[in-house]
Design a protein around this motif. Structure first.
Motif, PDB file in Angstrom:
ATOM      1  N   LEU A 137      50.160  52.627  52.625  1.00  0.00           N
ATOM      2  CA  LEU A 137      50.240  51.326  53.601  1.00  0.00           C
ATOM      3  C   LEU A 137      48.945  50.602  53.547  1.00  0.00           C
ATOM      4  O   LEU A 137      47.708  50.649  53.380  1.00  0.00           O
ATOM      5  N   GLY A 138      49.217  49.166  53.585  1.00  0.00           N
ATOM      6  CA  GLY A 138      48.275  48.162  53.455  1.00  0.00           C
ATOM      7  C   GLY A 138      47.878  47.716  51.999  1.00  0.00           C
ATOM      8  O   GLY A 138      47.244  46.677  51.842  1.00  0.00           O
ATOM      9  N   LYS A 139      48.666  48.531  51.228  1.00  0.00           N
ATOM     10  CA  LYS A 139      48.287  48.301  49.554  1.00  0.00           C
ATOM     11  C   LYS A 139      49.172  47.302  49.156  1.00  0.00           C
ATOM     12  O   LYS A 139      50.216  47.145  49.565  1.00  0.00           O
ATOM     13  N   THR A 140      48.841  46.421  47.945  1.00  0.00           N
ATOM     14  CA  THR A 140      49.637  45.512  47.456  1.00  0.00           C
ATOM     15  C   THR A 140      49.785  46.024  46.116  1.00  0.00           C
ATOM     16  O   THR A 140      48.787  46.441  45.159  1.00  0.00           O
ATOM     17  N   ARG A 169      53.269  50.993  38.104  1.00  0.00           N
ATOM     18  CA  ARG A 169      52.603  50.479  39.156  1.00  0.00           C
ATOM     19  C   ARG A 169      51.348  50.305  39.344  1.00  0.00           C
ATOM     20  O   ARG A 169      50.382  51.040  38.931  1.00  0.00           O
ATOM     21  N   THR A 170      50.750  48.913  39.531  1.00  0.00           N
ATOM     22  CA  THR A 170      49.408  48.443  39.314  1.00  0.00           C
ATOM     23  C   THR A 170      49.063  47.887  40.949  1.00  0.00           C
ATOM     24  O   THR A 170      49.738  47.107  41.524  1.00  0.00           O
ATOM     25  N   GLU A 171      47.946  48.603  41.513  1.00  0.00           N
ATOM     26  CA  GLU A 171      47.520  48.170  42.694  1.00  0.00           C
ATOM     27  C   GLU A 171      46.724  46.999  42.443  1.00  0.00           C
ATOM     28  O   GLU A 171      45.805  47.234  41.452  1.00  0.00           O
ATOM     29  N   VAL A 172      46.917  45.866  43.236  1.00  0.00           N
ATOM     30  CA  VAL A 172      45.909  44.947  42.978  1.00  0.00           C
ATOM     31  C   VAL A 172      45.441  44.129  44.424  1.00  0.00           C
ATOM     32  O   VAL A 172      45.836  44.671  45.385  1.00  0.00           O
ATOM     33  N   GLN A 173      44.276  43.385  44.374  1.00  0.00           N
ATOM     34  CA  GLN A 173      43.889  42.736  45.300  1.00  0.00           C
ATOM     35  C   GLN A 173      43.988  41.310  45.222  1.00  0.00           C
ATOM     36  O   GLN A 173      43.610  40.827  44.029  1.00  0.00           O
ATOM     37  N   VAL A 174      44.059  40.758  46.072  1.00  0.00           N
ATOM     38  CA  VAL A 174      44.062  39.287  45.930  1.00  0.00           C
ATOM     39  C   VAL A 174      42.909  38.316  46.765  1.00  0.00           C
ATOM     40  O   VAL A 174      42.748  38.519  47.906  1.00  0.00           O
ATOM     41  N   THR A 175      41.825  37.870  46.117  1.00  0.00           N
ATOM     42  CA  THR A 175      40.772  37.289  46.775  1.00  0.00           C
ATOM     43  C   THR A 175      40.636  35.877  46.212  1.00  0.00           C
ATOM     44  O   THR A 175      40.621  35.702  45.193  1.00  0.00           O
ATOM     45  N   ASN A 176      40.515  34.989  47.096  1.00  0.00           N
ATOM     46  CA  ASN A 176      40.347  33.678  46.829  1.00  0.00           C
ATOM     47  C   ASN A 176      41.438  33.163  46.134  1.00  0.00           C
ATOM     48  O   ASN A 176      41.315  32.192  44.751  1.00  0.00           O
ATOM     49  N   LYS A 225      42.891  40.608  41.512  1.00  0.00           N
ATOM     50  CA  LYS A 225      41.937  41.739  40.638  1.00  0.00           C
ATOM     51  C   LYS A 225      42.860  43.111  40.736  1.00  0.00           C
ATOM     52  O   LYS A 225      43.418  43.778  41.562  1.00  0.00           O
ATOM     53  N   VAL A 226      42.887  43.748  39.401  1.00  0.00           N
ATOM     54  CA  VAL A 226      43.528  45.007  39.361  1.00  0.00           C
ATOM     55  C   VAL A 226      42.553  46.406  39.584  1.00  0.00           C
ATOM     56  O   VAL A 226      41.468  46.213  39.337  1.00  0.00           O
ATOM     57  N   VAL A 227      43.086  46.942  40.734  1.00  0.00           N
ATOM     58  CA  VAL A 227      42.272  48.015  41.066  1.00  0.00           C
ATOM     59  C   VAL A 227      42.673  49.460  40.375  1.00  0.00           C
ATOM     60  O   VAL A 227      41.651  49.818  40.007  1.00  0.00           O
ATOM     61  N   SER A 228      43.983  49.722  40.033  1.00  0.00           N
ATOM     62  CA  SER A 228      44.106  50.649  39.376  1.00  0.00           C
ATOM     63  C   SER A 228      45.960  50.733  38.601  1.00  0.00           C
ATOM     64  O   SER A 228      46.342  49.789  39.204  1.00  0.00           O
ATOM     65  N   ALA A 229      46.046  51.393  37.798  1.00  0.00           N
ATOM     66  CA  ALA A 229      47.489  51.532  37.345  1.00  0.00           C
ATOM     67  C   ALA A 229      47.921  52.687  37.009  1.00  0.00           C
ATOM     68  O   ALA A 229      47.117  53.662  36.669  1.00  0.00           O
ATOM     69  N   VAL A 230      49.272  53.118  37.133  1.00  0.00           N
ATOM     70  CA  VAL A 230      49.640  54.562  36.979  1.00  0.00           C
ATOM     71  C   VAL A 230      51.024  54.482  36.570  1.00  0.00           C
ATOM     72  O   VAL A 230      51.804  53.222  36.938  1.00  0.00           O
ATOM     73  N   SER A 231      51.687  55.326  35.823  1.00  0.00           N
ATOM     74  CA  SER A 231      53.140  55.254  35.538  1.00  0.00           C
ATOM     75  C   SER A 231      53.570  56.318  36.432  1.00  0.00           C
ATOM     76  O   SER A 231      52.948  57.380  36.580  1.00  0.00           O
TER      77      SER A 231
END
Length: 214
Positions: A162-165, A60-67, A71-77
Motif C-alpha cells: 500500500l502506498g507504493k508506486t 516490477r520496479t518500485e519508483v518514487q517521483v520527486t519534483n 527515482k528507482v528504489v528497487s527492482a525485482v523479477s
C-alpha cells in the motif's frame, strides 16, 4: 444497452503482419486494494503464437517521483519461470465445468492453424484467417480473467504494498526485445470495464472493438 466504450486498441492491420511492423504488447493494469492484475495483448497473430511457445516474464520496479523526476528504489523479477498458456487438454477439460474458460478455446484454434499449414490457399486468405483468430484472441482476453490466465496473458501481483508506486514490465521470453509497461500506485484503485459480450468491425485499416456493459 450496447455502448461503444472506447477504441481500446487501434490495431492497424499493417501491424498484424509480422514482417511489416515491430512487434509490441498492449498492457492493462487493474489496481485493487491489495493486488495488481495485469493483462497483455500481443500485436499480431505471429507474436501471439510466439508468446504461447516462449512465455513471458514480469519485472516490477518500485519508483518514487520527486519534483517530477523518477527515482528507482528497487527492482525485482516476479516470475521464477516464464508464464505460458495451459495445454489444449487442460483448457478443454476445465471449460466443461467453468464457462469462464470457453473463450480461451480460441487459443486451441490458433495452435491448430499454426501447426497445420494449409496447402492450396493463397497467402492473402491465410493472413486473413490469422488476423481473424488474432482479433478473437484479443476479445477473449478482454472478457474473462480466467480465459486470460489460461491463454498465458495474465498475472496477479499479490505482494504489492500500500502506498507504493510500481513500474510493471511484461517481456517476451526471447532474445529480441518485446515488452510493455504500466505504472500503478497501490491504494489508488482502477477498474477494468465490466464486459458481457463483444463485437468488432474493420474501418479504414483499423479494428474497432465494441462490447456490452451492464
Amino acid at each position: 444497452m450496447k455502448k461503444s466504450i472506447f477504441l481500446f486498441l487501434s490495431l492497424l492491420l499493417s501491424q498484424f503482419t509480422f514482417a511489416q511492423q515491430g512487434d509490441s504488447l498492449g498492457l492493462m493494469a487493474h489496481v485493487g486494494t491489495n493486488s495488481v492484475m495485469l493483462k497483455w495483448l500481443p500485436s499480431s497473430y505471429n507474436l501471439w503464437m510466439e508468446g504461447s511457445r516462449l512465455g513471458y516474464t514480469i519485472q516490477r520496479t518500485e519508483v518514487q517521483v520527486t519534483n517530477g523526476k523518477w527515482k528507482v528504489v528497487s527492482a525485482v523479477s516476479l516470475t521464477t519461470e516464464p508464464i505460458k498458456p495451459w495445454s489444449d487438454e487442460r483448457i478443454t477439460k476445465e471449460a466443461e465445468t467453468n464457462p469462464d474458460l470457453t473463450n480461451a478455446k480460441v487459443l486451441i484454434a490458433g495452435r491448430i492453424f499454426q501447426d497445420n499449414p494449409q496447402s492450396g490457399v493463397n497467402a492473402a486468405e491465410i493472413q486473413s484467417q490469422k488476423d481473424y483468430l488474432h482479433v478473437m484472441s484479443l476479445l477473449a482476453n478482454l472478457l474473462k480473467n480466467k480465459s486470460s490466465e489460461a491463454m498465458g496473458l495474465f498475472y496477479e501481483d499479490k505482494t504489492a504494498l500500500l502506498g507504493k508506486t510500481y513500474l510493471y514490465e511484461v517481456l517476451l521470453n526471447s532474445s529480441k526485445v518485446v515488452k510493455a509497461s504500466a505504472v500503478a500506485t497501490i491504494g489508488t484503485p482502477s477498474k477494468m470495464p465490466s464486459i458481457l459480450g463483444f463485437d468488432f468491425k474493420v474501418v479504414n485499416k483499423s479494428v474497432e472493438l465494441y462490447w456490452l456493459q451492464p
